[in-house]
Design an enzyme around this catalytic site. Structure first.
Site, PDB file in Angstrom:
ATOM      1  N   TRP A  89     -26.875  19.671 -71.030  1.00 55.10           N
ATOM      2  CA  TRP A  89     -26.164  19.246 -72.249  1.00 55.10           C
ATOM      3  C   TRP A  89     -26.191  20.315 -73.320  1.00 55.10           C
ATOM      4  O   TRP A  89     -25.260  20.431 -74.118  1.00 55.10           O
ATOM      5  CB  TRP A  89     -26.675  17.895 -72.740  1.00 55.10           C
ATOM      6  CG  TRP A  89     -26.245  16.825 -71.773  1.00 55.10           C
ATOM      7  CD1 TRP A  89     -27.041  16.105 -70.930  1.00 55.10           C
ATOM      8  CD2 TRP A  89     -24.893  16.409 -71.496  1.00 55.10           C
ATOM      9  NE1 TRP A  89     -26.265  15.260 -70.150  1.00 55.10           N
ATOM     10  CE2 TRP A  89     -24.953  15.426 -70.479  1.00 55.10           C
ATOM     11  CE3 TRP A  89     -23.643  16.765 -72.002  1.00 55.10           C
ATOM     12  CZ2 TRP A  89     -23.806  14.801 -69.967  1.00 55.10           C
ATOM     13  CZ3 TRP A  89     -22.501  16.142 -71.501  1.00 55.10           C
ATOM     14  CH2 TRP A  89     -22.596  15.171 -70.492  1.00 55.10           C
ATOM     15  N   ASP A 159     -28.998  16.908 -80.826  1.00 57.00           N
ATOM     16  CA  ASP A 159     -28.242  15.960 -79.991  1.00 57.00           C
ATOM     17  C   ASP A 159     -29.254  14.975 -79.398  1.00 57.00           C
ATOM     18  O   ASP A 159     -29.899  15.271 -78.392  1.00 57.00           O
ATOM     19  CB  ASP A 159     -27.510  16.730 -78.885  1.00 57.00           C
ATOM     20  CG  ASP A 159     -26.875  15.786 -77.864  1.00 57.00           C
ATOM     21  OD1 ASP A 159     -26.915  14.552 -78.059  1.00 57.00           O
ATOM     22  OD2 ASP A 159     -26.332  16.306 -76.864  1.00 57.00           O
ATOM     23  N   LYS A 183     -26.797   5.171 -74.478  1.00 60.28           N
ATOM     24  CA  LYS A 183     -28.126   5.056 -73.861  1.00 60.28           C
ATOM     25  C   LYS A 183     -28.968   4.016 -74.596  1.00 60.28           C
ATOM     26  O   LYS A 183     -29.275   2.972 -74.056  1.00 60.28           O
ATOM     27  CB  LYS A 183     -28.856   6.406 -73.879  1.00 60.28           C
ATOM     28  CG  LYS A 183     -28.560   7.304 -72.717  1.00 60.28           C
ATOM     29  CD  LYS A 183     -27.233   7.921 -72.769  1.00 60.28           C
ATOM     30  CE  LYS A 183     -27.089   8.910 -71.614  1.00 60.28           C
ATOM     31  NZ  LYS A 183     -25.735   9.324 -71.421  1.00 60.28           N
TER      32      LYS A 183
HETATM   33  N1  PMP Z   1     -25.494  14.836 -74.880  1.00 62.89           N
HETATM   34  C1  PMP Z   1     -26.409  14.247 -74.085  1.00 62.89           C
HETATM   35  C2  PMP Z   1     -27.850  14.570 -74.263  1.00 62.89           C
HETATM   36  C3  PMP Z   1     -25.986  13.327 -73.104  1.00 62.89           C
HETATM   37  O1  PMP Z   1     -26.861  12.731 -72.318  1.00 62.89           O
HETATM   38  C4  PMP Z   1     -24.607  13.076 -72.961  1.00 62.89           C
HETATM   39  C5  PMP Z   1     -24.119  12.146 -71.896  1.00 62.89           C
HETATM   40  N2  PMP Z   1     -24.238  10.839 -72.237  1.00 62.89           N
HETATM   41  C6  PMP Z   1     -23.703  13.721 -73.819  1.00 62.89           C
HETATM   42  C7  PMP Z   1     -24.187  14.598 -74.756  1.00 62.89           C
HETATM   43  C8  PMP Z   1     -22.219  13.476 -73.727  1.00 62.89           C
HETATM   44  O2  PMP Z   1     -21.948  12.244 -74.284  1.00 62.89           O
HETATM   45  P1  PMP Z   1     -20.463  11.642 -74.308  1.00 62.89           P
HETATM   46  O3  PMP Z   1     -20.160  11.257 -72.902  1.00 62.89           O
HETATM   47  O4  PMP Z   1     -20.623  10.471 -75.245  1.00 62.89           O
HETATM   48  O5  PMP Z   1     -19.546  12.671 -74.830  1.00 62.89           O
END
Ligand code: PMP
Length: 348
Positions: A89, A159, A183
């Protein structure tokens, strides 16, 4: 999501708050919705002891959209920003930011296959950076920071998509915290952001109002129709967390859950393995492999039949991954551990 929250939402779906209609059918400008939204914010502020000089935003578009909007809002032309690369990520955040800011990867765990966090004394932080971005919990790689990095006067951006609300947090150490909701908060698409108000004054770059944090803050995140359903469910989750005893209580439970599973993995004589350095192991996401990957499919099939769902590891890593978010009770981890022991005896 907590079963209590799902059941309450199901009960309230056809007739929310005595309105005779569902929450999704309310006007977001109506008294009922505004009161609910304000209560959700107040509950989140209480859970995290958010200081008054921070704004709380309920945004849309997922965490990925924020990967781009953060540099667009916080960095001006020619600015650079520091990024700590601790896994999948972080890499995404870096690649999405690159068109909008000069990215300096100040440290990376890539050469260690992200099995540990980059050593703190190796970080090449720039005191003039617009901000420092990091990912406190890497959902796929299963590595987690267990303290907040010291980055001097440069605003720290985190994040927290996969670990927000899992333990108490000193919000005052951050410039900006953001989290995709899916989550520990509620449905996907919603993003909760906590941003120090002085950062709202940054000029950033020219862009549509809808992308501008200052505009969202000035309009209580209702510049357009917000994700009413997501906001409502987030509010129910916050109430549930308060009723559980708040984040101290969640931290205790989350620690116990993770310790239970790591103990089972480490005590399996190599049958199961988690390769993350112990000091960086995640409490939320625990990847593990079987001693013989030929058994992976059988493990997944049998675990699913036993009611243990979503254990398949991310395709980038293979193997298994257990995600122990707030809504997962200790009993579910006990059931997984028991299944793992039984599986290893039967397929040894
Ligand atoms: N950052 C982290 C730490 C994640 O686990 C995720 C996936 N849920 C995301 C970003 C991307 O999130 P989204 O699918 O809401 O764009």
């Amino acid at each position: 999501m907590p079963v209590d929250v799902l059941e309450r939402a199901a009960r309230e779906l056809p007739d929310w708050d005595g309105s005779g209609a569902s929450v999704m059918e309310q006007s977001h400008r109506g008294k009922r919705f505004i009161a609910m939204a304000a209560q959700a914010e107040a509950d989140l502020r209480r859970l995290l002891t958010v200081p008054d000089d921070y704004a709380v935003l309920f945004l849309q578009g997922g965490a990925t959209q924020q990967f781009a909007l953060i540099p667009m809002n916080l960095a001006g032309p020619g600015d650079s920003a520091d990024y700590i690369d601790s896994g999948h990520w972080s890499e995404k955040a870096i690649s999405e930011a690159a068109p909008y800011v000069r990215v300096n990867v100040a440290a990376s765990g890539k050469h260690d296959a992200y099995r540990r966090l980059p050593a703190r004394d190796s970080w090449q932080l720039d005191p003039h950076a617009a901000y420092v971005h990091y990912t406190p919990n890497e959902t796929i790689h299963g590595v987690e920071f267990h303290d907040i990095p010291e980055v001097g006067d440069v605003p720290l951006v985190a994040d927290m998509s996969s670990n927000i609300l899992s333990e108490p947090l000193d919000v005052s150490r951050f410039g900006l915290i953001y989290a995709g909701a899916q989550k520990n908060i509620g449905p996907s698409g919603l993003v909760v952001m906590i941003i120090r108000r002085d950062l709202l004054q940054r000029a950033g770059r020219p862009m549509a109002r809808i992308f501008r944090y200052a505009e969202q803050a000035a309009h209580d995140s209702m510049l357009n129709t917000p994700n009413t359903w997501g906001w409502y469910l987030a509010g129910l989750t916050f109430q549930w967390l308060l009723a559980q005893g708040g984040l101290e209580a969640m931290a205790g439970r989350n620690r116990a859950k993770a310790e239970r599973l790591y103990r089972a993995i480490d005590g399996s004589g190599g049958y199961y393995r988690n390769r993350i350095e112990r000091s960086a192991r995640s409490r939320m996401n625990i990847p593990f492999t079987l001693h013989d990957s030929a058994l992976d499919a059988v493990f997944l099939q049998e675990s699913e039949a036993a009611g243990l769902l979503a254990l398949k590891g991310h395709k980038a890593l293979g193997g298994m991954r257990a995600s122990l978010y707030n809504a997962v009770p200790l009993e579910a981890v006990e059931a997984l551990v028991e299944f793992m022991g039984d599986f290893s005896r039967r397929h040894g």
